[in-house]
Scaffold this motif. Structure first.
Motif, mmCIF file in Angstrom:
data_model
loop_
_atom_site.group_PDB
_atom_site.id
_atom_site.type_symbol
_atom_site.label_atom_id
_atom_site.label_comp_id
_atom_site.label_asym_id
_atom_site.label_seq_id
_atom_site.Cartn_x
_atom_site.Cartn_y
_atom_site.Cartn_z
ATOM 1 N N SER A 1 -13.571 -0.293 6.443
ATOM 2 C CA SER A 1 -12.117 -0.350 6.245
ATOM 3 C C SER A 1 -11.384 -0.469 7.568
ATOM 4 O O SER A 1 -10.360 -1.149 7.668
ATOM 5 C CB SER A 1 -11.642 0.900 5.483
ATOM 6 O OG SER A 1 -11.750 2.062 6.291
ATOM 7 N N THR B 1 0.819 -1.207 0.000
ATOM 8 C CA THR B 1 0.000 0.000 0.000
ATOM 9 C C THR B 1 0.850 1.253 0.000
ATOM 10 O O THR B 1 0.553 2.228 -0.697
ATOM 11 C CB THR B 1 -0.921 -0.002 1.235
ATOM 12 O OG1 THR B 1 -1.735 -1.168 1.201
ATOM 13 C CG2 THR B 1 -1.799 1.219 1.257
ATOM 14 N N TYR C 1 -6.008 -6.909 4.526
ATOM 15 C CA TYR C 1 -5.155 -5.724 4.475
ATOM 16 C C TYR C 1 -3.721 -6.076 4.868
ATOM 17 O O TYR C 1 -3.473 -7.045 5.597
ATOM 18 C CB TYR C 1 -5.692 -4.637 5.405
ATOM 19 C CG TYR C 1 -6.853 -3.845 4.832
ATOM 20 C CD1 TYR C 1 -7.574 -4.293 3.713
ATOM 21 C CD2 TYR C 1 -7.253 -2.645 5.407
ATOM 22 C CE1 TYR C 1 -8.626 -3.562 3.204
ATOM 23 C CE2 TYR C 1 -8.316 -1.903 4.906
ATOM 24 C CZ TYR C 1 -9.008 -2.369 3.807
ATOM 25 O OH TYR C 1 -10.055 -1.640 3.302
ATOM 26 N N GLN C 2 -2.791 -5.262 4.409
ATOM 27 C CA GLN C 2 -1.372 -5.489 4.648
ATOM 28 C C GLN C 2 -0.879 -4.727 5.877
ATOM 29 O O GLN C 2 -1.452 -3.713 6.276
ATOM 30 C CB GLN C 2 -0.570 -5.045 3.421
ATOM 31 C CG GLN C 2 -0.928 -5.800 2.149
ATOM 32 C CD GLN C 2 -0.339 -5.142 0.914
ATOM 33 O OE1 GLN C 2 0.014 -3.969 0.919
ATOM 34 N NE2 GLN C 2 -0.231 -5.900 -0.168
ATOM 35 N N ASN D 1 -9.385 3.099 0.736
ATOM 36 C CA ASN D 1 -8.986 1.697 0.666
ATOM 37 C C ASN D 1 -10.078 0.870 -0.014
ATOM 38 O O ASN D 1 -11.221 1.306 -0.145
ATOM 39 C CB ASN D 1 -8.725 1.155 2.070
ATOM 40 C CG ASN D 1 -7.497 1.764 2.710
ATOM 41 O OD1 ASN D 1 -6.390 1.256 2.556
ATOM 42 N ND2 ASN D 1 -7.679 2.866 3.430
ATOM 43 N N ARG E 1 -6.417 1.455 -6.658
ATOM 44 C CA ARG E 1 -6.478 1.826 -5.241
ATOM 45 C C ARG E 1 -5.326 1.144 -4.504
ATOM 46 O O ARG E 1 -5.017 -0.020 -4.762
ATOM 47 C CB ARG E 1 -7.817 1.414 -4.638
ATOM 48 C CG ARG E 1 -8.977 2.201 -5.232
ATOM 49 C CD ARG E 1 -10.097 2.364 -4.243
ATOM 50 N NE ARG E 1 -11.226 3.059 -4.832
ATOM 51 C CZ ARG E 1 -12.305 3.421 -4.155
ATOM 52 N NH1 ARG E 1 -12.391 3.162 -2.862
ATOM 53 N NH2 ARG E 1 -13.298 4.055 -4.749
ATOM 54 N N PRO E 2 -4.703 1.858 -3.582
ATOM 55 C CA PRO E 2 -3.464 1.336 -2.992
ATOM 56 C C PRO E 2 -3.616 0.059 -2.183
ATOM 57 O O PRO E 2 -2.681 -0.735 -2.095
ATOM 58 C CB PRO E 2 -2.997 2.501 -2.096
ATOM 59 C CG PRO E 2 -3.653 3.719 -2.656
ATOM 60 C CD PRO E 2 -4.977 3.257 -3.180
ATOM 61 N N SER E 3 -4.755 -0.175 -1.567
ATOM 62 C CA SER E 3 -4.848 -1.290 -0.624
ATOM 63 C C SER E 3 -5.087 -2.606 -1.349
ATOM 64 O O SER E 3 -5.362 -2.654 -2.541
ATOM 65 C CB SER E 3 -5.980 -1.037 0.374
ATOM 66 O OG SER E 3 -7.241 -1.155 -0.261
ATOM 67 N N SER E 4 -4.975 -3.679 -0.588
ATOM 68 C CA SER E 4 -5.264 -5.017 -1.103
ATOM 69 C C SER E 4 -6.757 -5.298 -0.970
ATOM 70 O O SER E 4 -7.505 -4.534 -0.364
ATOM 71 C CB SER E 4 -4.441 -6.062 -0.348
ATOM 72 O OG SER E 4 -4.546 -5.848 1.050
ATOM 73 N N HIS F 1 2.662 -2.962 7.220
ATOM 74 C CA HIS F 1 3.937 -2.475 6.703
ATOM 75 C C HIS F 1 4.902 -2.210 7.844
ATOM 76 O O HIS F 1 4.522 -1.656 8.879
ATOM 77 C CB HIS F 1 3.728 -1.191 5.898
ATOM 78 C CG HIS F 1 2.746 -1.349 4.775
ATOM 79 N ND1 HIS F 1 1.388 -1.289 4.978
ATOM 80 C CD2 HIS F 1 2.930 -1.584 3.453
ATOM 81 C CE1 HIS F 1 0.772 -1.467 3.825
ATOM 82 N NE2 HIS F 1 1.678 -1.653 2.885
ATOM 83 N N ARG G 1 2.217 1.973 -3.473
ATOM 84 C CA ARG G 1 1.192 2.337 -4.450
ATOM 85 C C ARG G 1 0.495 3.637 -4.104
ATOM 86 O O ARG G 1 -0.269 4.169 -4.912
ATOM 87 C CB ARG G 1 0.175 1.205 -4.570
ATOM 88 C CG ARG G 1 0.801 -0.086 -5.082
ATOM 89 C CD ARG G 1 -0.223 -1.176 -5.272
ATOM 90 N NE ARG G 1 -1.155 -0.869 -6.346
ATOM 91 C CZ ARG G 1 -2.204 -1.626 -6.653
ATOM 92 N NH1 ARG G 1 -2.455 -2.709 -5.951
ATOM 93 N NH2 ARG G 1 -3.004 -1.293 -7.638
ATOM 94 N N LEU G 2 0.734 4.169 -2.916
ATOM 95 C CA LEU G 2 0.222 5.493 -2.587
ATOM 96 C C LEU G 2 0.937 6.581 -3.376
ATOM 97 O O LEU G 2 0.400 7.681 -3.548
ATOM 98 C CB LEU G 2 0.388 5.762 -1.085
ATOM 99 C CG LEU G 2 -0.826 5.516 -0.190
ATOM 100 C CD1 LEU G 2 -0.430 5.650 1.272
ATOM 101 C CD2 LEU G 2 -1.952 6.474 -0.523
#
Length: 746
Positions: A637, A377, A608-609, A622, A569-572, A611, A380-381
């Motif tokens: 979310s 995420t 969700y990941q 998300n 979108r950045p999230s999984s 980090h 990809r942000l």
């Protein structure tokens, strides 16, 4: 696992969590985590604006502003007739309006709780209503915020040149009511063929599997789906009358800035279906609004409850998240957590950090993590809010897009093209010094240049405004859904107008829609607003406070679903602990590579990941099952973020050996029925506490269509067309099993 893992509450040291942002996502995460034994601190940059101005004495309000975009906005009259603080006299008003003696409440547009907001309804039932009992302070009552919701049973709509329509927000109770609604529809100029074709396309969507929706309909606009557009031939399979075709194009704009030509079919139609299915509810929460300003009816009670649970609130803005140095030979689960630096230079290093700020702020504060090579995420942000939209449309290949950066809050750069993922969706409040309740429900002004919708908010409030104290007795809350389309009257868009121009033109469009442009009827029937307040997130070119002149900044850019943009979108993908939803899980090689090289961890089942062993993200930007930017998506979310923390906590506590393929108990669900209620009767346990229950709105679609939807999933997995498009596929033996087991949305 050979040894038992202790729950957070029973450990020698409770794991600490910093929640950045006190919006709905942040507050949801705080409650879910503190209930599972984590020590939670919420950090919010903004202060509560009511101190000394609101209905309660100064010093009795939270130390920070709660609710984010959903919070009530309190306005006072400024020293220069409204230029300093947001309440302004309505331009052209007759006489001198009475100034309020205290701040008056308004909303960011208006709050609306449809029946499919199941995460929100579930949370409402878990927040007691508090009252102040002298020396005892704030104590809970037997009521909950759920009891503060009032049902909306009607909805109005205007169509150019025709009388305003009123529709029930429930299914017809008799054949007579059904025929009455049909006669209204016929009066709009729609044909029987229009309705039959539209319903056939809705039914076709209902029997389409989530897998095919993901692969095909996220890259197709809602309008193209309804007309059966074929990109290969450029032809349309279905047609409608001009009146109905215009409604298909324009109506979605009044619903959360949806765009039928640029919005993806899956998000638009799924949302439409849920709003339609609301009408099948016969309880008192089928469609609701709060019985007071949102902050007073909801967030104040939430604050008292969270404090009682042990959550701490601190005013502070995070300026950066920094990874701490580590030895590469160190086991991944023992590597250091992320350090947070705040604007006042203070630093904290919690066990977990929930980033629940808006997308531009999330992109900004995580830049040090990206510089250190963190992926997922965080990576990809980069550019998600600051890269300009592609000039040739949303499906333009990424390799050919410009890398030009922009300020995502700058009105000159925001939303200039309809496929910009960030647009302006803001509201305006009109305050009247005489009683004015247009309709006891929402009004949709179809065809207005600025895509307007409204509700008389005060009609549902328990504590009515009083003229001598509040300077008004009625409030009309209006959402402006299109800031880019020029007004035919002014010749310019809302984005290019001054506050007074916006206030006058929005009111003119409402009056014109209600009266059919009959100025004499308008003068005889409609009151004049005394005051107005423009959404607090809009800033003008000159002056203090919101300022004067044309708007130059929007501090609350609104994420809209754009064709082909879901994968950006950045999230999984979201994960449903009940296992009744289509989702994705990371492959084995990805899991090892990202854990070792990019410091990204994800549970084997997906979700969700996490980090740098500590950072998770929550917020409407998300990926969620709700999909649409809303209070419901924020609440959902946060539950995904908490579930990811629970999985990661178990992985760390097991010495980095937890590789659970199976994380939940086996239950049999008849067509995902659990998603029909307002809360789950089954909670999925883990050693660190129950998973947060997640509702998948696509599981709420009628069970009658489920078998064919699951069959289509089998077809899609084998790259076959939909069963209704390929009846010969069955005869050719394309499937080994025609009817898969009834496992929800899989």
């Amino acid at each position: 696992m050979s040894e038992q893992i202790c729950a957070p509450a029973s450990c020698a040291r409770r794991p600490t969590v910093a929640v950045l942002g006190a919006g709905i996502a942040g507050l949801t995460a705080a409650q879910e985590l503190v209930e599972r034994g984590f020590a939670v601190t919420v950090y919010e940059a903004r202060q509560d604006e009511r101190n000394g101005l609101g209905p309660e004495p100064a010093g009795t309000y939270p130390p920070v502003k709660l609710g984010g975009l959903a919070a009530s906005q309190y306005s006072t009259v400024g020293a220069e007739g409204g230029s300093q603080a947001e309440l302004r006299p309505f331009p052209g008003r007759r006489g001198r309006p009475l100034a309020p003696g205290r701040a008056v409440a308004g909303e960011h547009g208006f709050r609306f709780f449809p029946a499919y907001y199941l995460h929100t309804w579930d949370m409402f039932q878990r927040i007691p209503v508090y009252q102040h009992n002298g020396k005892a302070g704030w104590t809970p009552t037997s009521r909950t915020v759920y009891d503060n919701v009032r049902r909306v049973i009607t909805q109005g709509m205007t169509v150019a040149g025709k009388p305003s329509l009123v529709f029930p927000r429930e299914l017809p109770r008799s054949p007579a009511e059904f025929l009455g609604i049909l006669s209204q529809i016929a009066g709009l100029g729609f044909t029987a063929g229009d309705l039959a074709t539209f319903q056939s396309r809705v039914l076709r969507y209902l029997v389409t599997s989530p897998l095919r929706r993901a692969r095909e309909l996220e890259n197709l606009s809602a309008y193209d789906f309804f007309v059966g557009y074929d990109s290969a031939t450029g032809s349309r399979q279905f047609s409608y009358s001009p009146d109905f075709d215009a409604l298909l194009r324009k109506m979605p704009r009044v619903l959360a800035a949806f765009d039928s030509r640029w919005g993806d079919a899956r998000t638009n139609i799924t949302t439409y279906l849920q709003l339609y299915l609301n009408m099948d509810r016969h309880d008192d929460k089928a469609d609701g609004v709060l019985n007071g300003p949102t902050t007073e009816a909801w967030f104040d009670n939430w604050y008292h409850h969270l404090v009682a649970l042990g959550v701490h609130f601190v005013r502070g803005a995070a300026s950066r998240l920094d990874p701490l140095p580590f030895d590469p030979s160190q086991p991944p689960h023992l590597r250091p957590r992320v350090q947070i630096t705040f604007a006042d230079s203070t630093r904290v290093t919690p066990d977990y950090t929930v980033v629940a700020v808006d997308a531009p702020a999330a992109e900004y504060i995580t830049s040090p993590l990206r510089a250190a090579g963190t992926g997922g995420t965080v990576g990809r942000l980069d550019g998600f809010t600051t890269l300009a939209p592609p000039p040739d449309g949303p499906l333009q290949p990424i390799s050919t897009r410009s890398q030009q950066r922009r300020n995502p809050y700058d009105m000159d750069e925001l939303g200039r093209v309809p496929w910009d993922r960030f647009q302006t969706l803001c509201g305006i409040q009109y305050y009247f010094d005489t009683e004015f309740q247009l309709l006891r429900g929402h009004m949709l002004y179809a065809g207005t240049d600025w895509a307007l919708s409204s509700i008389n908010q005060h009609g549902f409030w328990e504590k009515q405004p009083i003229l001598d104290r509040d300077g008004h007795v009625a409030v009309l809350s209006v959402d402006v859904g299109d800031f880019n389309n020029p007004s035919r009257h002014l010749g310019k868009a809302a984005r290019d107008c001054s506050p007074d121009e916006i206030a006058a033109e929005v009111w003119r469009q409402i009056v014109a829609a209600l009266t059919g442009n009959d100025e004499s009827l308008a003068a005889e029937t409609m009151p004049w607003p005394a005051w107005y307040a423009l959404d607090r997130g809009l800033k003008m070119a000159a002056g203090p406070g919101q300022g004067q002149g044309r708007m130059v900044q929007n501090e609350t850019p609104y994420l809209v679903p754009v064709v082909g943009d879901w994968t950006n979108r950045p999230s999984s993908d979201p994960w449903n602990p009940h296992g009744t939803s289509w989702s994705s899980a990371p492959p084995e090689d990805w899991w090892l590579e990202d854990l070792e090289l990019r410091n990204v961890w994800q549970a084997r089942h997906g979700g969700y990941q996490v980090h740098n062993n500590s950072v998770v993200f929550a917020g409407t930007w998300n990926k969620t099952f709700t999909r649409m930017t809303s209070m419901e998506a924020a609440c959902e979310s946060a539950r995904h973020a908490v579930n990811a923390i629970l999985d990661h906590y178990i992985w760390v506590a097991s010495g980095g050996l937890d590789r659970r393929q199976k994380t939940t108990l086996d239950w049999e669900f008849p067509f995902g029925f659990l998603d029909q209620g307002l809360s789950s009767p089954i909670r999925m346990p883990t050693p660190a506490g129950d998973y947060c229950y997640v509702f998948d709105i696509e599981n709420r679609e009628p069970a009658d269509t489920r078998l064919l939807r699951m069959l289509d999933s089998k077809f899609c997995e084998q790259s076959l067309p939909h069963p209704l498009d390929a009846p010969a596929a069955l005869a050719l033996g394309a499937l080994n099993s025609l009817v898969p087991p009834p496992a929800g949305g899989r």
